[in-house]
Motif scaffolding. Structure first.
Motif, PDB file in Angstrom:
ATOM      1  N   LEU A   1       0.853  -1.190   0.000  1.00  0.00           N
ATOM      2  CA  LEU A   1       0.000   0.000   0.000  1.00  0.00           C
ATOM      3  C   LEU A   1       0.881   1.229   0.000  1.00  0.00           C
ATOM      4  O   LEU A   1       1.939   1.246   0.632  1.00  0.00           O
ATOM      5  CB  LEU A   1      -0.879   0.029   1.262  1.00  0.00           C
ATOM      6  CG  LEU A   1      -1.844  -1.113   1.460  1.00  0.00           C
ATOM      7  CD1 LEU A   1      -2.584  -0.934   2.780  1.00  0.00           C
ATOM      8  CD2 LEU A   1      -2.829  -1.192   0.317  1.00  0.00           C
ATOM      9  N   LYS A   2       0.411   2.270  -0.716  1.00  0.00           N
ATOM     10  CA  LYS A   2       1.212   3.494  -0.791  1.00  0.00           C
ATOM     11  C   LYS A   2       0.304   4.649  -1.170  1.00  0.00           C
ATOM     12  O   LYS A   2      -0.593   4.486  -2.007  1.00  0.00           O
ATOM     13  CB  LYS A   2       2.293   3.300  -1.856  1.00  0.00           C
ATOM     14  CG  LYS A   2       3.359   4.338  -1.904  1.00  0.00           C
ATOM     15  CD  LYS A   2       4.407   3.923  -2.936  1.00  0.00           C
ATOM     16  CE  LYS A   2       5.727   4.568  -2.677  1.00  0.00           C
ATOM     17  NZ  LYS A   2       6.735   4.144  -3.642  1.00  0.00           N
ATOM     18  N   ARG A   3       0.542   5.790  -0.559  1.00  0.00           N
ATOM     19  CA  ARG A   3      -0.183   6.986  -0.999  1.00  0.00           C
ATOM     20  C   ARG A   3       0.319   7.343  -2.390  1.00  0.00           C
ATOM     21  O   ARG A   3       1.510   7.295  -2.676  1.00  0.00           O
ATOM     22  CB  ARG A   3       0.035   8.158  -0.040  1.00  0.00           C
ATOM     23  CG  ARG A   3      -0.738   7.972   1.254  1.00  0.00           C
ATOM     24  CD  ARG A   3      -0.851   9.236   2.055  1.00  0.00           C
ATOM     25  NE  ARG A   3      -1.841  10.123   1.447  1.00  0.00           N
ATOM     26  CZ  ARG A   3      -1.702  11.429   1.328  1.00  0.00           C
ATOM     27  NH1 ARG A   3      -0.618  12.045   1.759  1.00  0.00           N
ATOM     28  NH2 ARG A   3      -2.642  12.157   0.775  1.00  0.00           N
TER      29      ARG A   3
ATOM     30  N   GLY B   1       6.660  -2.537  -8.046  1.00  0.00           N
ATOM     31  CA  GLY B   1       6.088  -3.524  -8.955  1.00  0.00           C
ATOM     32  C   GLY B   1       4.967  -2.923  -9.790  1.00  0.00           C
ATOM     33  O   GLY B   1       5.058  -1.789 -10.262  1.00  0.00           O
ATOM     34  N   PHE B   2       3.889  -3.663  -9.957  1.00  0.00           N
ATOM     35  CA  PHE B   2       2.729  -3.253 -10.754  1.00  0.00           C
ATOM     36  C   PHE B   2       1.907  -2.276  -9.914  1.00  0.00           C
ATOM     37  O   PHE B   2       1.443  -2.613  -8.826  1.00  0.00           O
ATOM     38  CB  PHE B   2       1.909  -4.492 -11.110  1.00  0.00           C
ATOM     39  CG  PHE B   2       0.825  -4.252 -12.119  1.00  0.00           C
ATOM     40  CD1 PHE B   2       1.135  -4.118 -13.465  1.00  0.00           C
ATOM     41  CD2 PHE B   2      -0.501  -4.181 -11.731  1.00  0.00           C
ATOM     42  CE1 PHE B   2       0.137  -3.921 -14.411  1.00  0.00           C
ATOM     43  CE2 PHE B   2      -1.510  -3.986 -12.662  1.00  0.00           C
ATOM     44  CZ  PHE B   2      -1.184  -3.850 -14.004  1.00  0.00           C
ATOM     45  N   ARG B   3       1.735  -1.037 -10.415  1.00  0.00           N
ATOM     46  CA  ARG B   3       1.097   0.033  -9.632  1.00  0.00           C
ATOM     47  C   ARG B   3      -0.353   0.251 -10.077  1.00  0.00           C
ATOM     48  O   ARG B   3      -0.608   0.496 -11.254  1.00  0.00           O
ATOM     49  CB  ARG B   3       1.891   1.332  -9.783  1.00  0.00           C
ATOM     50  CG  ARG B   3       3.261   1.245  -9.126  1.00  0.00           C
ATOM     51  CD  ARG B   3       4.172   2.421  -9.485  1.00  0.00           C
ATOM     52  NE  ARG B   3       3.575   3.719  -9.348  1.00  0.00           N
ATOM     53  CZ  ARG B   3       3.675   4.499  -8.268  1.00  0.00           C
ATOM     54  NH1 ARG B   3       4.332   4.082  -7.207  1.00  0.00           N
ATOM     55  NH2 ARG B   3       3.116   5.692  -8.255  1.00  0.00           N
TER      56      ARG B   3
ATOM     57  N   TRP C   1      -5.504   2.301 -13.649  1.00  0.00           N
ATOM     58  CA  TRP C   1      -6.408   2.966 -12.716  1.00  0.00           C
ATOM     59  C   TRP C   1      -7.686   2.137 -12.685  1.00  0.00           C
ATOM     60  O   TRP C   1      -8.390   2.023 -13.685  1.00  0.00           O
ATOM     61  CB  TRP C   1      -6.695   4.393 -13.168  1.00  0.00           C
ATOM     62  CG  TRP C   1      -7.668   5.161 -12.314  1.00  0.00           C
ATOM     63  CD1 TRP C   1      -8.020   4.893 -11.021  1.00  0.00           C
ATOM     64  CD2 TRP C   1      -8.396   6.331 -12.685  1.00  0.00           C
ATOM     65  NE1 TRP C   1      -8.916   5.834 -10.570  1.00  0.00           N
ATOM     66  CE2 TRP C   1      -9.173   6.727 -11.572  1.00  0.00           C
ATOM     67  CE3 TRP C   1      -8.480   7.081 -13.852  1.00  0.00           C
ATOM     68  CZ2 TRP C   1     -10.006   7.836 -11.595  1.00  0.00           C
ATOM     69  CZ3 TRP C   1      -9.298   8.182 -13.870  1.00  0.00           C
ATOM     70  CH2 TRP C   1     -10.050   8.565 -12.754  1.00  0.00           C
ATOM     71  N   MET C   2      -7.973   1.556 -11.547  1.00  0.00           N
ATOM     72  CA  MET C   2      -9.153   0.696 -11.414  1.00  0.00           C
ATOM     73  C   MET C   2     -10.182   1.393 -10.511  1.00  0.00           C
ATOM     74  O   MET C   2     -10.406   0.978  -9.378  1.00  0.00           O
ATOM     75  CB  MET C   2      -8.762  -0.673 -10.871  1.00  0.00           C
ATOM     76  CG  MET C   2      -7.811  -1.414 -11.795  1.00  0.00           C
ATOM     77  SD  MET C   2      -7.586  -3.141 -11.315  1.00  0.00           S
ATOM     78  CE  MET C   2      -9.128  -3.822 -11.905  1.00  0.00           C
ATOM     79  N   LYS C   3     -10.800   2.437 -11.055  1.00  0.00           N
ATOM     80  CA  LYS C   3     -11.736   3.220 -10.234  1.00  0.00           C
ATOM     81  C   LYS C   3     -12.972   2.419  -9.840  1.00  0.00           C
ATOM     82  O   LYS C   3     -13.573   2.674  -8.805  1.00  0.00           O
ATOM     83  CB  LYS C   3     -12.116   4.527 -10.918  1.00  0.00           C
ATOM     84  CG  LYS C   3     -12.728   4.409 -12.284  1.00  0.00           C
ATOM     85  CD  LYS C   3     -12.954   5.782 -12.866  1.00  0.00           C
ATOM     86  CE  LYS C   3     -13.095   5.723 -14.363  1.00  0.00           C
ATOM     87  NZ  LYS C   3     -13.122   7.062 -14.939  1.00  0.00           N
TER      88      LYS C   3
ATOM     89  N   LEU D   1      -2.405   1.946  -4.811  1.00  0.00           N
ATOM     90  CA  LEU D   1      -2.214   3.371  -4.562  1.00  0.00           C
ATOM     91  C   LEU D   1      -3.533   4.026  -4.183  1.00  0.00           C
ATOM     92  O   LEU D   1      -4.567   3.744  -4.793  1.00  0.00           O
ATOM     93  CB  LEU D   1      -1.654   4.047  -5.809  1.00  0.00           C
ATOM     94  CG  LEU D   1      -0.328   3.479  -6.317  1.00  0.00           C
ATOM     95  CD1 LEU D   1      -0.046   3.967  -7.723  1.00  0.00           C
ATOM     96  CD2 LEU D   1       0.805   3.843  -5.380  1.00  0.00           C
ATOM     97  N   TYR D   2      -3.490   4.903  -3.201  1.00  0.00           N
ATOM     98  CA  TYR D   2      -4.689   5.604  -2.731  1.00  0.00           C
ATOM     99  C   TYR D   2      -4.306   7.029  -2.363  1.00  0.00           C
ATOM    100  O   TYR D   2      -3.127   7.326  -2.150  1.00  0.00           O
ATOM    101  CB  TYR D   2      -5.292   4.874  -1.518  1.00  0.00           C
ATOM    102  CG  TYR D   2      -4.371   4.849  -0.323  1.00  0.00           C
ATOM    103  CD1 TYR D   2      -4.469   5.826   0.669  1.00  0.00           C
ATOM    104  CD2 TYR D   2      -3.366   3.897  -0.192  1.00  0.00           C
ATOM    105  CE1 TYR D   2      -3.607   5.828   1.753  1.00  0.00           C
ATOM    106  CE2 TYR D   2      -2.503   3.902   0.880  1.00  0.00           C
ATOM    107  CZ  TYR D   2      -2.624   4.865   1.859  1.00  0.00           C
ATOM    108  OH  TYR D   2      -1.768   4.882   2.923  1.00  0.00           O
TER     109      TYR D   2
END
Length: 121
Positions: free
Chosen positions: A6-8, A18-20, A41-43, A95-96
């Motif tokens: 997890l990462k901001r 890796g895969f973001r 981007w998987m909204k 990412l969030y």
């Protein structure tokens, strides 16, 4: 075994990411698409708009939010697609944009994915 980090999204991209995957429904404020360094981007994997608005990042609603979001994920085509990405890549970083690193949808999503992957091992 896949590592799910997890990462901001505002933090710099790292070699170990890796895969973001951006897992927010709305594009993060102040972030240019060219500098986001996303793979996808998987909204649609984010909480529904109604659930997101109800939660409003209130830690007092965290337990109920987590339960409701997990129920949404169980029915989500996008969650199934994200799990396929996780199976294909050694490391996936979710990412969030939320400021609260202890109460956000990426945490629930990470636990959900790990649960699914552990059942399939």
């Amino acid at each position: 075994m896949t590592t799910i980090l997890l990462k901001r999204v505002y933090e710099p991209m790292g070699k170990s990411d890796g895969f973001r995957v951006l897992v927010d429904r709305l594009w993060p404020r102040g972030l240019k698409k060219e500098t986001a360094h996303l793979d996808v981007w998987m909204k649609e994997v984010a909480p529904s708009s109604d659930l997101r608005k109800w939660f409003s990042h209130d830690p007092g609603k965290w337990i109920e939010f987590s339960k409701e979001y997990k129920a949404e994920l169980k029915k989500s085509f996008q969650a199934a697609e994200l799990i396929r990405y996780c199976k294909k890549h050694k490391t996936v970083t979710l990412l969030y944009s939320a400021k609260d690193e202890e109460h956000n949808q990426a945490l629930v999503l990470q636990r959900f994915i790990k649960g699914v992957l552990n059942r399939n091992d």
